[in-house]
Design a protein around this motif. Structure first.
Motif, PDB file in Angstrom:
ATOM      1  N   ILE A  42      52.052  20.427  60.136  1.00  0.00           N
ATOM      2  CA  ILE A  42      52.608  21.378  61.092  1.00  0.00           C
ATOM      3  C   ILE A  42      54.120  21.490  60.952  1.00  0.00           C
ATOM      4  N   HIS A  43      54.804  20.379  60.690  1.00  0.00           N
ATOM      5  CA  HIS A  43      56.251  20.435  60.492  1.00  0.00           C
ATOM      6  C   HIS A  43      56.583  21.120  59.170  1.00  0.00           C
ATOM      7  N   THR A  48      58.673  25.827  56.475  1.00  0.00           N
ATOM      8  CA  THR A  48      58.462  26.859  55.448  1.00  0.00           C
ATOM      9  C   THR A  48      58.588  28.256  56.049  1.00  0.00           C
ATOM     10  N   LEU A  49      57.980  28.470  57.211  1.00  0.00           N
ATOM     11  CA  LEU A  49      58.061  29.778  57.861  1.00  0.00           C
ATOM     12  C   LEU A  49      59.494  30.089  58.286  1.00  0.00           C
ATOM     13  N   LYS A  50      60.217  29.093  58.762  1.00  0.00           N
ATOM     14  CA  LYS A  50      61.614  29.299  59.164  1.00  0.00           C
ATOM     15  C   LYS A  50      62.450  29.672  57.948  1.00  0.00           C
ATOM     16  N   THR A  51      62.255  28.979  56.832  1.00  0.00           N
ATOM     17  CA  THR A  51      62.985  29.285  55.605  1.00  0.00           C
ATOM     18  C   THR A  51      62.641  30.678  55.111  1.00  0.00           C
ATOM     19  N   HIS A  52      61.373  31.031  55.143  1.00  0.00           N
ATOM     20  CA  HIS A  52      60.927  32.356  54.692  1.00  0.00           C
ATOM     21  C   HIS A  52      61.475  33.456  55.605  1.00  0.00           C
ATOM     22  N   ASP A  53      61.524  33.192  56.899  1.00  0.00           N
ATOM     23  CA  ASP A  53      61.980  34.189  57.870  1.00  0.00           C
ATOM     24  C   ASP A  53      63.479  34.476  57.742  1.00  0.00           C
TER      25      ASP A  53
END
Length: 55
Positions: A42-43, A48-53
């Motif tokens: 989950i972390h 990963t989503l934060k970096t992609h966003d």
């Protein structure tokens, strides 16, 4: 029914009736792959989503 339409389009509703959000089946598959490779999936997914966003 809205839930059936969402599932038909590859989305999983967050509630059985009157869902206000849905999660992509592809994202769930990606999360499962992370979970199999990492005990802290989950972390890893959130990072990963934060970096992609931010791109």
């Amino acid at each position: 029914m809205l839930s059936q339409v969402l599932v038909h389009h590859g989305l999983l509703p967050t509630a059985p009736s009157q869902p206000c959000m849905a999660v992509s089946m592809g994202l769930l598959a990606f999360y499962w792959a992370l979970f199999e490779c990492s005990c802290d999936a989950i972390h890893m997914l959130a990072s990963t989503l934060k970096t992609h966003d931010t791109r």
